[in-house]
Design an enzyme around this catalytic site. Structure first.
Site, PDB file in Angstrom:
ATOM      1  N   CYS A   4       0.862  -1.182   0.000  1.00  0.00           N
ATOM      2  CA  CYS A   4       0.000   0.000   0.000  1.00  0.00           C
ATOM      3  C   CYS A   4       0.899   1.232   0.000  1.00  0.00           C
ATOM      4  O   CYS A   4       1.751   1.388   0.877  1.00  0.00           O
ATOM      5  CB  CYS A   4      -0.891  -0.026   1.240  1.00  0.00           C
ATOM      6  SG  CYS A   4      -1.708   1.544   1.587  1.00  0.00           S
ATOM      7  N   CYS A   7       0.750   3.257   3.227  1.00  0.00           N
ATOM      8  CA  CYS A   7       1.471   2.620   4.344  1.00  0.00           C
ATOM      9  C   CYS A   7       2.969   2.834   4.172  1.00  0.00           C
ATOM     10  O   CYS A   7       3.690   3.036   5.155  1.00  0.00           O
ATOM     11  CB  CYS A   7       1.160   1.124   4.412  1.00  0.00           C
ATOM     12  SG  CYS A   7      -0.444   0.766   5.165  1.00  0.00           S
ATOM     13  N   HIS A  46      -3.804   0.943   8.608  1.00  0.00           N
ATOM     14  CA  HIS A  46      -4.319   0.630   7.276  1.00  0.00           C
ATOM     15  C   HIS A  46      -5.800   0.262   7.353  1.00  0.00           C
ATOM     16  O   HIS A  46      -6.158  -0.862   7.683  1.00  0.00           O
ATOM     17  CB  HIS A  46      -3.522  -0.514   6.641  1.00  0.00           C
ATOM     18  CG  HIS A  46      -3.959  -0.847   5.255  1.00  0.00           C
ATOM     19  ND1 HIS A  46      -3.587  -0.099   4.150  1.00  0.00           N
ATOM     20  CD2 HIS A  46      -4.772  -1.821   4.782  1.00  0.00           C
ATOM     21  CE1 HIS A  46      -4.142  -0.613   3.070  1.00  0.00           C
ATOM     22  NE2 HIS A  46      -4.858  -1.664   3.426  1.00  0.00           N
ATOM     23  N   ASN A  85     -13.473  10.132  -0.741  1.00  0.00           N
ATOM     24  CA  ASN A  85     -13.967   9.335  -1.854  1.00  0.00           C
ATOM     25  C   ASN A  85     -14.103   7.911  -1.312  1.00  0.00           C
ATOM     26  O   ASN A  85     -13.194   7.422  -0.637  1.00  0.00           O
ATOM     27  CB  ASN A  85     -12.983   9.370  -3.028  1.00  0.00           C
ATOM     28  CG  ASN A  85     -12.894  10.757  -3.648  1.00  0.00           C
ATOM     29  OD1 ASN A  85     -13.849  11.525  -3.569  1.00  0.00           O
ATOM     30  ND2 ASN A  85     -11.756  11.089  -4.224  1.00  0.00           N
ATOM     31  N   HIS A  96      -6.487   3.157   0.960  1.00  0.00           N
ATOM     32  CA  HIS A  96      -6.076   3.428   2.349  1.00  0.00           C
ATOM     33  C   HIS A  96      -6.821   4.713   2.696  1.00  0.00           C
ATOM     34  O   HIS A  96      -6.648   5.730   2.009  1.00  0.00           O
ATOM     35  CB  HIS A  96      -4.547   3.587   2.423  1.00  0.00           C
ATOM     36  CG  HIS A  96      -4.021   3.864   3.809  1.00  0.00           C
ATOM     37  ND1 HIS A  96      -2.975   3.146   4.366  1.00  0.00           N
ATOM     38  CD2 HIS A  96      -4.360   4.800   4.724  1.00  0.00           C
ATOM     39  CE1 HIS A  96      -2.710   3.624   5.584  1.00  0.00           C
ATOM     40  NE2 HIS A  96      -3.539   4.644   5.818  1.00  0.00           N
ATOM     41  N   HIS A  98      -8.365   8.093   3.439  1.00  0.00           N
ATOM     42  CA  HIS A  98      -7.753   9.429   3.438  1.00  0.00           C
ATOM     43  C   HIS A  98      -8.832  10.491   3.295  1.00  0.00           C
ATOM     44  O   HIS A  98      -9.810  10.305   2.578  1.00  0.00           O
ATOM     45  CB  HIS A  98      -6.701   9.576   2.331  1.00  0.00           C
ATOM     46  CG  HIS A  98      -7.183   9.178   0.969  1.00  0.00           C
ATOM     47  ND1 HIS A  98      -7.258   7.867   0.547  1.00  0.00           N
ATOM     48  CD2 HIS A  98      -7.624   9.920  -0.077  1.00  0.00           C
ATOM     49  CE1 HIS A  98      -7.720   7.824  -0.685  1.00  0.00           C
ATOM     50  NE2 HIS A  98      -7.958   9.057  -1.087  1.00  0.00           N
ATOM     51  N   HIS A 100      -9.437  14.260   2.020  1.00  0.00           N
ATOM     52  CA  HIS A 100      -8.877  15.337   1.194  1.00  0.00           C
ATOM     53  C   HIS A 100      -9.193  16.678   1.854  1.00  0.00           C
ATOM     54  O   HIS A 100     -10.351  16.950   2.192  1.00  0.00           O
ATOM     55  CB  HIS A 100      -9.526  15.360  -0.192  1.00  0.00           C
ATOM     56  CG  HIS A 100      -9.215  14.173  -1.058  1.00  0.00           C
ATOM     57  ND1 HIS A 100      -8.228  14.165  -2.001  1.00  0.00           N
ATOM     58  CD2 HIS A 100      -9.790  12.938  -1.127  1.00  0.00           C
ATOM     59  CE1 HIS A 100      -8.189  13.000  -2.630  1.00  0.00           C
ATOM     60  NE2 HIS A 100      -9.138  12.233  -2.112  1.00  0.00           N
TER      61      HIS A 100
HETATM   62  P1  5GP Z   1      -8.458   9.166  -4.145  1.00  0.00           P
HETATM   63  O1  5GP Z   1      -8.816   9.351  -5.586  1.00  0.00           O
HETATM   64  O2  5GP Z   1      -8.044   7.738  -3.853  1.00  0.00           O
HETATM   65  O3  5GP Z   1      -9.501   9.665  -3.206  1.00  0.00           O
HETATM   66  O4  5GP Z   1      -7.216  10.097  -3.902  1.00  0.00           O
HETATM   67  C1  5GP Z   1      -5.894   9.656  -3.925  1.00  0.00           C
HETATM   68  C2  5GP Z   1      -5.024  10.865  -3.672  1.00  0.00           C
HETATM   69  O5  5GP Z   1      -3.701  10.403  -3.442  1.00  0.00           O
HETATM   70  C3  5GP Z   1      -4.929  11.816  -4.869  1.00  0.00           C
HETATM   71  O6  5GP Z   1      -4.977  13.156  -4.377  1.00  0.00           O
HETATM   72  C4  5GP Z   1      -3.557  11.494  -5.469  1.00  0.00           C
HETATM   73  O7  5GP Z   1      -2.990  12.592  -6.126  1.00  0.00           O
HETATM   74  C5  5GP Z   1      -2.787  11.135  -4.219  1.00  0.00           C
HETATM   75  N1  5GP Z   1      -1.653  10.237  -4.443  1.00  0.00           N
HETATM   76  C6  5GP Z   1      -1.641   9.067  -5.136  1.00  0.00           C
HETATM   77  N2  5GP Z   1      -0.428   8.488  -5.081  1.00  0.00           N
HETATM   78  C7  5GP Z   1       0.345   9.320  -4.341  1.00  0.00           C
HETATM   79  C8  5GP Z   1       1.722   9.267  -3.931  1.00  0.00           C
HETATM   80  O8  5GP Z   1       2.475   8.345  -4.243  1.00  0.00           O
HETATM   81  N3  5GP Z   1       2.168  10.303  -3.186  1.00  0.00           N
HETATM   82  C9  5GP Z   1       1.370  11.341  -2.805  1.00  0.00           C
HETATM   83  N4  5GP Z   1       1.927  12.315  -2.056  1.00  0.00           N
HETATM   84  N5  5GP Z   1       0.075  11.428  -3.175  1.00  0.00           N
HETATM   85  C10 5GP Z   1      -0.431  10.427  -3.924  1.00  0.00           C
HETATM   86 ZN    ZN Z   2      -2.222   1.310   3.775  1.00  0.00          ZN
END
Ligand code: 5GP
Ligand code: ZN
Length: 113
Positions: A4, A7, A46, A85, A96, A98, A100
């Site tokens: 992940c 993680c 996680h 989301n 994982h 999160h 925003h």
């Molecule tokens: P989701 O679409 O899953 O709600 O949002 C994923 C978020 O993680 C997006 O804002 C994307 O730009 C961010 N993201 C994805 N991979 C990485 C990464 O490797 N590093 C960082 N800093 N952000 C990431």
């Molecule tokens: Zn994770």
């Protein structure tokens, strides 16, 4: 170790611009910002998504939101948007949990949901 990306950021294996660390939570910049300020607030634990929350995660989710408020104050954001989301059908790409935190728009720049 679970494969992940978030993680790995928590464990320091993958680099991210971390702006805040607490006991259970870290905050870092999204790699693909969708707003002038785009931070991701995540539990170190996680958890896949809101759908997979259990009763014992209740305090954790309040902490995510409270951390968002504190971080927004520190960033001097007069207003902001918070979003989870949930699942692929809800636009979730990273499995994982999160939160925003989006903000920093100029007057008139923000479109309504
Ligand atoms: P989701 O679409 O899953 O709600 O949002 C994923 C978020 O993680 C997006 O804002 C994307 O730009 C961010 N993201 C994805 N991979 C990485 C990464 O490797 N590093 C960082 N800093 N952000 C990431
Ligand atoms: Zn994770």
């Amino acid at each position: 170790m679970i494969d992940c990306i978030f993680c790995k950021i928590v464990d320091g294996v993958t680099h991210a611009e971390i702006t805040h660390q607490a006991e259970e939570i870290i905050v870092f910049k999204s790699i693909q910002p969708r707003a002038p300020v785009h931070l991701l607030i995540i539990p170190k634990k996680h958890v896949l998504s809101i759908k997979e929350l259990t009763e014992e995660d209740r305090n954790l989710t309040s902490s995510l939101i409270y951390t968002a408020k504190e971080v927004a104050e520190r960033e001097h954001l007069p207003g902001y948007r918070l979003a989870f989301n949930v699942g692929r059908a809800g636009g979730q790409v990273i499995n994982h949990l999160h939160l925003h935190l989006l903000g920093g728009w100029k007057d008139g720049e923000l479109t309504e949901v």
